[in-house]
Write a protein that holds these residues in place. Structure first.
Motif, PDB file in Angstrom:
ATOM      1  N   ILE A   1      13.437  -1.834 -19.977  1.00  0.00           N
ATOM      2  CA  ILE A   1      14.550  -1.626 -19.325  1.00  0.00           C
ATOM      3  C   ILE A   1      15.541  -2.512 -19.020  1.00  0.00           C
ATOM      4  CG2 ILE A   1      15.525  -0.721 -17.305  1.00  0.00           C
ATOM      5  CD1 ILE A   1      12.988   0.096 -16.715  1.00  0.00           C
ATOM      6  N   LEU A   2      16.614  -2.864 -19.769  1.00  0.00           N
ATOM      7  CA  LEU A   2      17.739  -3.972 -19.910  1.00  0.00           C
ATOM      8  C   LEU A   2      18.910  -3.259 -18.997  1.00  0.00           C
ATOM      9  CD1 LEU A   2      19.183  -6.176 -20.347  1.00  0.00           C
ATOM     10  CD2 LEU A   2      20.271  -5.278 -22.326  1.00  0.00           C
ATOM     11  N   VAL A   3      19.241  -3.763 -17.326  1.00  0.00           N
ATOM     12  CA  VAL A   3      20.597  -3.011 -16.653  1.00  0.00           C
ATOM     13  C   VAL A   3      21.443  -3.889 -16.971  1.00  0.00           C
ATOM     14  CG1 VAL A   3      20.191  -1.964 -14.647  1.00  0.00           C
ATOM     15  CG2 VAL A   3      18.633  -1.818 -15.662  1.00  0.00           C
ATOM     16  N   SER A   4      22.233  -3.346 -16.817  1.00  0.00           N
ATOM     17  CA  SER A   4      24.213  -3.984 -16.919  1.00  0.00           C
ATOM     18  C   SER A   4      24.882  -3.723 -15.197  1.00  0.00           C
ATOM     19  CB  SER A   4      25.172  -3.825 -17.620  1.00  0.00           C
ATOM     20  OG  SER A   4      26.571  -4.332 -17.476  1.00  0.00           O
ATOM     21  N   SER A   5      24.794  -4.630 -14.214  1.00  0.00           N
ATOM     22  CA  SER A   5      25.100  -4.201 -12.749  1.00  0.00           C
ATOM     23  C   SER A   5      26.114  -5.915 -12.345  1.00  0.00           C
ATOM     24  CB  SER A   5      23.843  -3.691 -12.280  1.00  0.00           C
ATOM     25  OG  SER A   5      24.023  -3.909 -10.947  1.00  0.00           O
ATOM     26  N   HIS A   6      27.152  -5.236 -11.872  1.00  0.00           N
ATOM     27  CA  HIS A   6      27.782  -5.776 -10.452  1.00  0.00           C
ATOM     28  C   HIS A   6      26.868  -6.139  -8.896  1.00  0.00           C
ATOM     29  CE1 HIS A   6      30.508  -5.601 -13.403  1.00  0.00           C
ATOM     30  NE2 HIS A   6      31.637  -6.308 -13.669  1.00  0.00           N
ATOM     31  N   GLN A   7      26.087  -5.525  -9.340  1.00  0.00           N
ATOM     32  CA  GLN A   7      25.323  -5.177  -7.764  1.00  0.00           C
ATOM     33  C   GLN A   7      24.500  -6.001  -6.910  1.00  0.00           C
ATOM     34  OE1 GLN A   7      25.217  -1.360  -5.925  1.00  0.00           O
ATOM     35  NE2 GLN A   7      27.059  -0.017  -6.812  1.00  0.00           N
TER      36      GLN A   7
ATOM     37  N   GLN B   1      18.751  -7.554  -7.014  1.00  0.00           N
ATOM     38  CA  GLN B   1      17.934  -9.196  -6.956  1.00  0.00           C
ATOM     39  C   GLN B   1      16.963  -8.330  -6.579  1.00  0.00           C
ATOM     40  OE1 GLN B   1      19.385 -12.185  -4.794  1.00  0.00           O
ATOM     41  NE2 GLN B   1      17.420 -12.788  -3.741  1.00  0.00           N
ATOM     42  N   GLN B   2      16.423  -7.411  -5.709  1.00  0.00           N
ATOM     43  CA  GLN B   2      16.065  -6.191  -5.675  1.00  0.00           C
ATOM     44  C   GLN B   2      14.754  -5.788  -6.787  1.00  0.00           C
ATOM     45  OE1 GLN B   2      16.300  -4.593  -1.507  1.00  0.00           O
ATOM     46  NE2 GLN B   2      18.373  -5.463  -1.651  1.00  0.00           N
ATOM     47  N   THR B   3      15.584  -5.375  -7.641  1.00  0.00           N
ATOM     48  CA  THR B   3      15.169  -4.936  -8.759  1.00  0.00           C
ATOM     49  C   THR B   3      14.517  -5.499 -10.039  1.00  0.00           C
ATOM     50  OG1 THR B   3      16.746  -3.183  -8.420  1.00  0.00           O
ATOM     51  CG2 THR B   3      16.224  -2.683  -9.969  1.00  0.00           C
ATOM     52  N   VAL B   4      15.320  -5.800  -9.887  1.00  0.00           N
ATOM     53  CA  VAL B   4      14.720  -7.122 -12.101  1.00  0.00           C
ATOM     54  C   VAL B   4      13.405  -7.894 -12.052  1.00  0.00           C
ATOM     55  CG1 VAL B   4      17.482  -6.364 -12.100  1.00  0.00           C
ATOM     56  CG2 VAL B   4      16.045  -8.637 -12.081  1.00  0.00           C
ATOM     57  N   ASP B   5      13.217  -8.014 -13.238  1.00  0.00           N
ATOM     58  CA  ASP B   5      12.129  -9.154 -13.337  1.00  0.00           C
ATOM     59  C   ASP B   5      12.766  -9.977 -13.878  1.00  0.00           C
ATOM     60  OD1 ASP B   5       9.793  -7.211 -12.303  1.00  0.00           O
ATOM     61  OD2 ASP B   5      10.602  -6.946 -14.046  1.00  0.00           O
ATOM     62  N   ASP B   6      13.782 -10.608 -14.250  1.00  0.00           N
ATOM     63  CA  ASP B   6      14.588 -11.701 -15.247  1.00  0.00           C
ATOM     64  C   ASP B   6      15.834 -11.470 -15.249  1.00  0.00           C
ATOM     65  OD1 ASP B   6      11.998 -12.239 -16.351  1.00  0.00           O
ATOM     66  OD2 ASP B   6      11.787 -10.508 -17.727  1.00  0.00           O
TER      67      ASP B   6
ATOM     68  N   PRO C   1       9.240  -5.885 -23.227  1.00  0.00           N
ATOM     69  CA  PRO C   1       8.697  -4.455 -22.492  1.00  0.00           C
ATOM     70  C   PRO C   1       8.095  -4.973 -21.637  1.00  0.00           C
ATOM     71  CG  PRO C   1       8.225  -5.475 -25.122  1.00  0.00           C
ATOM     72  CD  PRO C   1       8.105  -5.970 -24.241  1.00  0.00           C
ATOM     73  N   GLY C   2       8.157  -3.867 -20.857  1.00  0.00           N
ATOM     74  CA  GLY C   2       6.972  -4.326 -19.283  1.00  0.00           C
ATOM     75  C   GLY C   2       8.005  -4.605 -18.363  1.00  0.00           C
ATOM     76  N   ARG C   3       9.644  -4.268 -18.067  1.00  0.00           N
ATOM     77  CA  ARG C   3       9.985  -5.517 -17.189  1.00  0.00           C
ATOM     78  C   ARG C   3      11.106  -5.088 -17.387  1.00  0.00           C
ATOM     79  NH1 ARG C   3       6.976 -10.748 -16.075  1.00  0.00           N
ATOM     80  NH2 ARG C   3       9.044 -11.733 -15.344  1.00  0.00           N
ATOM     81  N   ILE C   4      11.884  -5.007 -15.945  1.00  0.00           N
ATOM     82  CA  ILE C   4      13.547  -4.479 -15.407  1.00  0.00           C
ATOM     83  C   ILE C   4      14.622  -5.844 -16.038  1.00  0.00           C
ATOM     84  CG2 ILE C   4      14.931  -3.839 -14.352  1.00  0.00           C
ATOM     85  CD1 ILE C   4      12.914  -2.611 -12.677  1.00  0.00           C
ATOM     86  N   THR C   5      15.039  -6.009 -17.036  1.00  0.00           N
ATOM     87  CA  THR C   5      15.833  -7.700 -16.895  1.00  0.00           C
ATOM     88  C   THR C   5      17.368  -6.884 -16.282  1.00  0.00           C
ATOM     89  OG1 THR C   5      14.907  -8.162 -19.095  1.00  0.00           O
ATOM     90  CG2 THR C   5      17.182  -8.666 -18.634  1.00  0.00           C
ATOM     91  N   GLY C   6      18.048  -7.921 -15.373  1.00  0.00           N
ATOM     92  CA  GLY C   6      19.425  -8.207 -15.261  1.00  0.00           C
ATOM     93  C   GLY C   6      20.136  -8.160 -16.187  1.00  0.00           C
ATOM     94  N   PHE C   7      21.215  -7.825 -16.504  1.00  0.00           N
ATOM     95  CA  PHE C   7      22.345  -8.207 -18.282  1.00  0.00           C
ATOM     96  C   PHE C   7      23.745  -8.152 -16.724  1.00  0.00           C
ATOM     97  CE2 PHE C   7      24.536  -7.655 -22.220  1.00  0.00           C
ATOM     98  CZ  PHE C   7      24.779  -8.936 -21.811  1.00  0.00           C
TER      99      PHE C   7
END
Length: 330
Positions: free
Chosen positions: A191-197, A202-207, A37-43
């Motif tokens: 927040i779990l974000v799947s992305s190819h960009q 890199q500028q958005t996520v914490d983990d 919680p409280g973190r943006i994770t890139g998947f």
């Protein structure tokens, strides 16, 4: 969701030994990771790595072959109030083309027992009130992304699952999305974000959680991805500076384009050593994690969709989706 700074409690996502097979094909292979919680994770992962299948299992749309995917310690089907716990935007094309954006949200709000005022609030929050009366079929890709995000946020969920949310957004829209997700995470949302960009991630996520061929290859905080903190230095005589730093018990090695990677974050120490050695400093900066470089280092040569004889994962069939829904209703 309110627009104030009031915090909400997030919900932890836990994936444990998750596996999904389609016949002889293994789309997700004993995958385990957490999202806090409280973190943006890139998947992240190459095409066909199993990202979307994993997200669908989290939402109860596809039934796992084995393992668990829980939100707040529960399977999706066991959540008491799913819309207030999880919001998702896995596709930006699941709109009736003849229905206005506002009417699309009103249908979803009615299904969740939410007032129309919530619809108007989300239209304002995602920046599309002017397009609310237009048919969704006339929306641009970026507008559809915003409408999907508005739909995901209707129930003020504690968790957001987003699949490629920046696709179709112009640079201004991408910047807006970055700040918007940061605002949501500051409220404690998960927040779990799947992305190819990768550069945007890199500028958005914490983990980050990086997978390939359905398996975990790396996870952790962005700040820890490249190991020990270090400093980038450029000077007229790199070899001479390496020797001078070694005398000061600081290790350095050649990097790209004549730069030195120095194993310290004490830039004053590096400057003092260079000054004593009579060397000019042309550049002196912290070395930041390069997500794109790390991604390709970890996944290059492991993508099952590349090369001769490679096979692509079959798309989830209607039967798989029905099976997942039946499982959610059991």
């Amino acid at each position: 969701m309110t627009t104030t700074a009031q915090r909400t409690d997030g919900a932890r996502i836990e994936v444990r030994d998750l596996t999904k097979t389609f016949g002889s094909f293994t789309a997700v292979d004993h995958l385990s990771f957490e999202v806090e919680p409280g973190r943006i994770t890139g998947f992240l992962g190459p095409n066909g790595a199993g990202k979307t299948t994993t997200l669908r299992m989290l939402l109860g749309l596809v039934r796992p072959t084995s393992g668990t995917a829980t939100i707040d310690g529960r399977d999706y089907r066991d959540l008491e109030n799913p819309s207030a716990t999880v919001g998702s935007a896995l596709e930006s094309t699941n709109f009736h083309p003849g229905r206005s954006g506002r009417d699309h949200l009103r249908v979803l709000a009615a299904a969740g027992g939410l007032p129309d005022s919530r619809v108007d609030e989300m239209l304002e929050l995602t920046g599309i009130p002017a397009a609310a009366r237009k048919r969704a079929g006339e929306y641009s890709m970026g507008m559809r992304q915003r409408l999907g995000l508005a739909a995901a946020l209707l129930g003020d969920p504690r968790v957001l699952l987003l699949d490629e949310p920046s696709n179709g957004l112009d640079p201004e829209g991408i910047r807006w999305l970055r700040g918007f997700l940061r605002h949501l995470s500051s409220q404690g949302k998960t927040i779990l974000v799947s992305s190819h960009q990768l550069q945007e991630v890199q500028q958005t996520v914490d983990d980050v959680v990086i997978i390939a061929n359905g398996r975990l290859v790396r996870s952790g905080a962005m700040s820890d991805l490249r190991g020990a903190p270090s400093t980038i230095v450029r000077t007229s005589d790199p070899d001479r500076l390496v020797g001078a730093l070694r005398v000061a018990d600081v290790m350095a090695a050649a990097g790209d384009d004549g730069e030195l990677v120095v194993e310290t974050t004490d830039k004053r120490l590096v400057g003092d050593v260079a000054l004593r050695a009579g060397l000019p400093i042309w550049e002196l900066r912290d070395r930041k994690a390069d997500l794109e470089e790390l991604f390709f280092d970890l996944t290059e040569g492991t993508n099952r969709n590349l090369g001769d004889g490679a096979t692509s994962p079959p798309p989830p069939t209607e039967r798989d989706a029905v099976s997942g829904q039946e499982g959610a209703n059991e």
